[in-house]
Each structure stands twice: as structure tokens, then as C-alpha cells.
Motif scaffolding. Structure first.
Motif, mmCIF file in Angstrom:
data_model
loop_
_atom_site.group_PDB
_atom_site.id
_atom_site.type_symbol
_atom_site.label_atom_id
_atom_site.label_comp_id
_atom_site.label_asym_id
_atom_site.label_seq_id
_atom_site.Cartn_x
_atom_site.Cartn_y
_atom_site.Cartn_z
ATOM 1 N N ALA A 126 -65.884 6.698 -50.710
ATOM 2 C CA ALA A 126 -67.315 6.465 -50.484
ATOM 3 C C ALA A 126 -67.963 6.207 -51.836
ATOM 4 O O ALA A 126 -67.479 6.680 -52.866
ATOM 5 N N HIS A 127 -69.045 5.440 -51.817
ATOM 6 C CA HIS A 127 -69.751 5.215 -53.082
ATOM 7 C C HIS A 127 -71.256 5.302 -52.852
ATOM 8 O O HIS A 127 -71.747 5.057 -51.744
ATOM 9 N N PRO A 128 -72.021 5.651 -53.884
ATOM 10 C CA PRO A 128 -73.457 5.911 -53.727
ATOM 11 C C PRO A 128 -74.344 4.685 -53.851
ATOM 12 O O PRO A 128 -75.566 4.799 -53.703
ATOM 13 N N ALA A 141 -68.721 10.734 -45.094
ATOM 14 C CA ALA A 141 -67.263 10.692 -45.213
ATOM 15 C C ALA A 141 -66.637 12.069 -45.049
ATOM 16 O O ALA A 141 -65.510 12.196 -44.569
ATOM 17 N N VAL A 142 -67.376 13.105 -45.417
ATOM 18 C CA VAL A 142 -66.888 14.473 -45.261
ATOM 19 C C VAL A 142 -67.021 14.954 -43.825
ATOM 20 O O VAL A 142 -66.113 15.592 -43.282
ATOM 21 N N LEU A 143 -68.142 14.638 -43.171
ATOM 22 C CA LEU A 143 -68.514 15.300 -41.917
ATOM 23 C C LEU A 143 -68.245 14.517 -40.641
ATOM 24 O O LEU A 143 -67.951 15.115 -39.606
ATOM 25 N N ASP A 144 -68.425 13.214 -40.659
ATOM 26 C CA ASP A 144 -68.371 12.446 -39.426
ATOM 27 C C ASP A 144 -66.971 12.535 -38.814
ATOM 28 O O ASP A 144 -65.990 12.115 -39.427
ATOM 29 N N PRO A 145 -66.843 13.052 -37.581
ATOM 30 C CA PRO A 145 -65.511 13.208 -36.987
ATOM 31 C C PRO A 145 -64.825 11.889 -36.683
ATOM 32 O O PRO A 145 -63.621 11.860 -36.430
ATOM 33 N N TYR A 146 -65.558 10.777 -36.721
ATOM 34 C CA TYR A 146 -64.964 9.487 -36.410
ATOM 35 C C TYR A 146 -64.594 8.674 -37.644
ATOM 36 O O TYR A 146 -64.105 7.558 -37.525
ATOM 37 N N LEU A 183 -63.803 2.775 -46.439
ATOM 38 C CA LEU A 183 -64.752 2.756 -47.547
ATOM 39 C C LEU A 183 -66.154 2.799 -46.973
ATOM 40 O O LEU A 183 -66.533 1.951 -46.161
ATOM 41 N N TRP A 184 -66.949 3.788 -47.397
ATOM 42 C CA TRP A 184 -68.315 3.961 -46.926
ATOM 43 C C TRP A 184 -69.288 3.786 -48.081
ATOM 44 O O TRP A 184 -69.040 4.244 -49.190
ATOM 45 N N GLY A 185 -70.391 3.095 -47.815
ATOM 46 C CA GLY A 185 -71.403 2.870 -48.837
ATOM 47 C C GLY A 185 -72.761 2.670 -48.202
ATOM 48 O O GLY A 185 -72.902 2.705 -46.975
ATOM 49 N N ARG A 241 -76.107 0.869 -46.703
ATOM 50 C CA ARG A 241 -76.191 -0.253 -45.773
ATOM 51 C C ARG A 241 -76.712 -1.546 -46.392
ATOM 52 O O ARG A 241 -76.237 -2.632 -46.074
ATOM 53 N N ALA A 242 -77.722 -1.488 -47.249
ATOM 54 C CA ALA A 242 -78.373 -2.690 -47.768
ATOM 55 C C ALA A 242 -77.665 -3.206 -49.015
ATOM 56 O O ALA A 242 -77.831 -2.652 -50.108
ATOM 57 N N PHE A 243 -76.836 -4.229 -48.832
ATOM 58 C CA PHE A 243 -76.134 -4.876 -49.946
ATOM 59 C C PHE A 243 -75.233 -3.913 -50.723
ATOM 60 O O PHE A 243 -74.891 -4.174 -51.880
ATOM 61 N N GLY A 244 -74.876 -2.806 -50.106
ATOM 62 C CA GLY A 244 -74.055 -1.824 -50.805
ATOM 63 C C GLY A 244 -74.792 -1.087 -51.892
ATOM 64 O O GLY A 244 -74.166 -0.393 -52.711
ATOM 65 N N LEU A 245 -76.125 -1.184 -51.912
ATOM 66 C CA LEU A 245 -76.924 -0.611 -52.993
ATOM 67 C C LEU A 245 -77.840 0.517 -52.554
ATOM 68 O O LEU A 245 -78.086 1.450 -53.309
ATOM 69 N N ARG A 246 -78.378 0.434 -51.354
ATOM 70 C CA ARG A 246 -79.320 1.455 -50.901
ATOM 71 C C ARG A 246 -79.297 1.549 -49.383
ATOM 72 O O ARG A 246 -78.812 0.639 -48.712
ATOM 73 N N GLY A 247 -79.815 2.684 -48.877
ATOM 74 C CA GLY A 247 -79.939 2.826 -47.439
ATOM 75 C C GLY A 247 -78.940 3.786 -46.826
ATOM 76 O O GLY A 247 -78.169 4.446 -47.513
ATOM 77 N N THR A 248 -78.979 3.859 -45.505
ATOM 78 C CA THR A 248 -78.110 4.765 -44.770
ATOM 79 C C THR A 248 -76.651 4.312 -44.860
ATOM 80 O O THR A 248 -76.367 3.139 -45.127
ATOM 81 N N PRO A 249 -75.716 5.226 -44.623
ATOM 82 C CA PRO A 249 -74.305 4.886 -44.829
ATOM 83 C C PRO A 249 -73.735 3.985 -43.742
ATOM 84 O O PRO A 249 -74.065 4.099 -42.569
ATOM 85 N N ARG A 250 -72.872 3.092 -44.185
ATOM 86 C CA ARG A 250 -72.153 2.220 -43.249
ATOM 87 C C ARG A 250 -70.736 2.003 -43.752
ATOM 88 O O ARG A 250 -70.445 2.149 -44.945
ATOM 89 N N LEU A 251 -69.876 1.641 -42.824
ATOM 90 C CA LEU A 251 -68.515 1.265 -43.173
ATOM 91 C C LEU A 251 -68.545 -0.129 -43.787
ATOM 92 O O LEU A 251 -69.204 -1.030 -43.273
ATOM 93 N N GLU A 252 -67.850 -0.309 -44.910
ATOM 94 C CA GLU A 252 -67.805 -1.628 -45.519
ATOM 95 C C GLU A 252 -66.365 -2.002 -45.853
ATOM 96 O O GLU A 252 -65.509 -1.125 -46.033
#
Length: 322
Positions: free
Chosen positions: A217-219, A264-269, A275-277, A279-290
Motif C-alpha cells: 500500500a502507498h500513501p 490493507a490491514v483490515l479489509d477481509p477481502y 497494491l492499494w493507494g 483513488r485520485a491519480f494515486g495521490l489523494r482520496g479514499t483507498p482503491r486497488l490499483e
């Protein structure tokens, strides 16, 4: 039996509320560098789930300040701190002894060093500082924690990558930047090494039939100037915060940068090798799979990196232990 759903089940687009995290009562998590920056906010958010959160830190006073801050915001938070110096491999190899846990449900490989200027510096063991701390120290830690991770029903090794790794490439013949040392490039390569190793780790765990998952995961773009204050941990002047406001159109604070890591730690799925980052261009926002970029998952490069990393960390990473 593990309660984690099969790897091919529920799609990763399912709703996830960063402000209403699932309970993790009875579970335990270790965050390296949990006393500051992204690591602090990962610890703060995980503490709200009821889990036992262990902060790995080189500085006892900073760890105590971080725990005091978390407790002021999360009444009843279950917290501990352990000494952890990733620049000293001998001490890392014994960290499990001080952990005092029968099992560990997740470790977050977060702590890191970023240097801005030459000269090239080295760890106590003679490794280039950023490669040694950011990568090799965590390789050694993975080996040290193998018994307690394997004792959990479905443990996770969550590696915190970086946007900086996108533009870098590993040189298997010069992993520690002995030639043409440039701090920014060396940092990006150290983060790429972490990510590449983590993807290779998951491939090997799956091949070995392990229930342990390795996730990256990345911030995104997480700035101090956009980060909310925390007493004794982070304070930005009013001027700094005002100057950072324009950047908020594209970037975010470290509190939000923690969101993909927490998921990445908590979501059971969440599945191994993902790789999780943001949502918006990999720079900001809620987490999404990328999607992970090809140079991060190249098995030939990863194989050479694996051997060099285990040799540099002074460990044999037998996946039967995980």
C-alpha cells in the motif's frame, strides 16, 4: 480455520468507509515507525478498532508521546511500544523476544529514512542507509516475526511503498547505490526494492500454501503541511498550513495517507499481492486497488533482489516458517 474469504471472491470495489472501520478486537498489529508521520496515523486509526497496537520506535520518548496522543483521541486504546532500530540488524533479529505475543495478525513495514543531500551514509552493518533501513531492516524483521505471524489464522505483512518508486528502476548489480550516489534516486530505489520484494514474497507464500498474505500500500502525496496537528507528535505553524493549502487540490495530509495502509490491514477481502493507494491519480482520496507496474513485479529482477536482500539482511527466509 481462517475466516478470510477466498482470493477470487468479493470484488475490491465493495464499499469501504474510512471513518467506520470494522472491529479488530482480539487482534494485534505492529507498526514500524508508529510514533510519527504516516505510521502514527496508521496506529491511531487501528487503535480505534479495539486491536492491540504495538509501536516500533527507536526513541522511547517519541513513542510515549505518540501513545499519549492516541489515548487522548481514542479512550481505552490498547497500546504498547517496543524498541526497534532497523539500522541495526542484530537488534532487529531479536525483536520478537521483546514483543511478548503468541501471535501477530499484521505487521506494517512503514518506518523509513529519506535523505536530501550527499554524502552517502551507511548503517551500523555497512549498508547504504536508505536501502538498509527502508528495505533490509524490514526483511530481517519479517524473518524475526515469522513464528508469531504464522501463529495467526491469516496474518498480513503490509509493506508501505511510495509514489517515488514509479519512476525508478532497480540495478541488481548496484542495489545500494555505490556508483553515482544521488539521494532522491537512492530513496526511490529503496522503496521500489521494498515493493518488489513484497510482491515476490506473496508469490512465494502462495506457492508454499501459506495463509500469510503480503500486501503493498502507498500513501500517495502526503504532506506535513496538510496534516492535522497532534500534540507531542506533529505541529505545523499557521503559515506552513496556509502555504500548503494550494497543494491540497492534488495532495493530502498524512492522516489520509494512512487510509490505504489501514485498509490493507483490515479489509477481509484484500488479497495477497495487491497494491492499494489513493483513488485520485494515486495521490489523494479514499483507498482503491490499483495495478502494479511491470517493473515492480518483474520476477527475474525480484529473484535477484530476493537473494541479495536475504544475504544483506543476514537471514534465510524459509517460507515454511510462514
Amino acid at each position: 480455520m481462517s475466516s478470510v474469504p477466498p482470493r477470487s471472491s468479493v470484488p475490491p470495489s465493495r464499499p469501504w468507509d474510512v471513518h467506520r472501520l470494522p472491529s479488530a478486537v482480539g487482534r494485534s498489529f505492529l507498526i514500524t515507525g508508529g510514533n510519527a508521520g504516516i505510521g502514527y496515523f496508521v496506529a491511531e486509526q487501528l487503535a480505534g478498532t479495539g486491536a492491540l497496537v504495538v509501536l516500533g520506535s527507536r526513541d522511547r520518548e517519541k513513542a510515549a508521546a505518540a501513545m499519549a496522543s492516541i489515548r487522548s483521541r481514542v479512550p481505552g486504546a490498547r497500546l504498547r511500544a517496543i524498541p526497534l532500530d532497523l539500522a541495526d540488524l542484530a537488534s532487529v533479529r531479536t525483536v520478537a523476544d521483546g514483543l511478548g505475543l503468541d501471535r501477530l495478525d499484521a505487521v506494517v513495514h512503514n518506518a523509513g529514512v529519506a535523505l536530501d543531500d550527499p554524502p552517502r551514509r551507511t548503517t551500523k552493518d555497512g549498508h547504504e542507509l536508505m536501502f538498509g533501513v527502508n528495505h533490509l531492516g524490514h526483511v530481517a524483521l519479517t524473518r524475526a516475526l515469522a513464528p508469531v505471524l504464522s501463529a495467526a489464522p491469516a496474518a498480513r505483512i503490509v509493506t508501505v511503498g511510495s509514489f517515488a518508486a514509479r519512476s525508478e528502476r532497480l540495478d541488481p548489480d548496484d542495489l545500494q547505490s555505490g556508483r553515482d550516489y544521488r539521494p532522491g534516486r537512492a530513496y526511490g530505489r529503496s522503496k521500489l526494492a521494498q515493493m518488489s520484494f513484497a510482491f515476490e514474497l506473496d508469490r512465494r507464500l502462495r506457492a508454499a500454501g501459506s495463509t500469510v498474505l503480503s500486501v503493498v500500500a502507498h500513501p500517495g502525496g502526503a504532506l506535513d503541511s496538510l496534516t492535522p496537528p497532534r500534540a507531542g507528535v506533529h505541529v505545523a505553524s499557521r503559515g506552513t498550513r496556509l502555504r500548503g493549502l494550494p497543494a491540497g487540490l492534488l495532495l493530502q495530509g498524512k492522516d489520509r495517507g494512512a487510509w490505504p495502509i489501514v485498509r490493507a490491514v483490515l479489509d477481509p477481502y484484500v488479497q495477497g499481492g495487491q497494491l492499494w493507494g489513493p483513488r485520485a491519480f494515486g495521490l489523494r482520496g479514499t483507498p482503491r486497488l490499483e495495478p502494479a507496474r511491470a517493473h515492480m513485479t518483474d520476477p527475474a529482477v525480484a529473484g535477484r533482489l530476493w537473494d541479495a536482500s536475504c544475504d544483506g539482511a543476514g537471514v534465510e527466509l524459509h517460507l515454511g516458517l510462514l
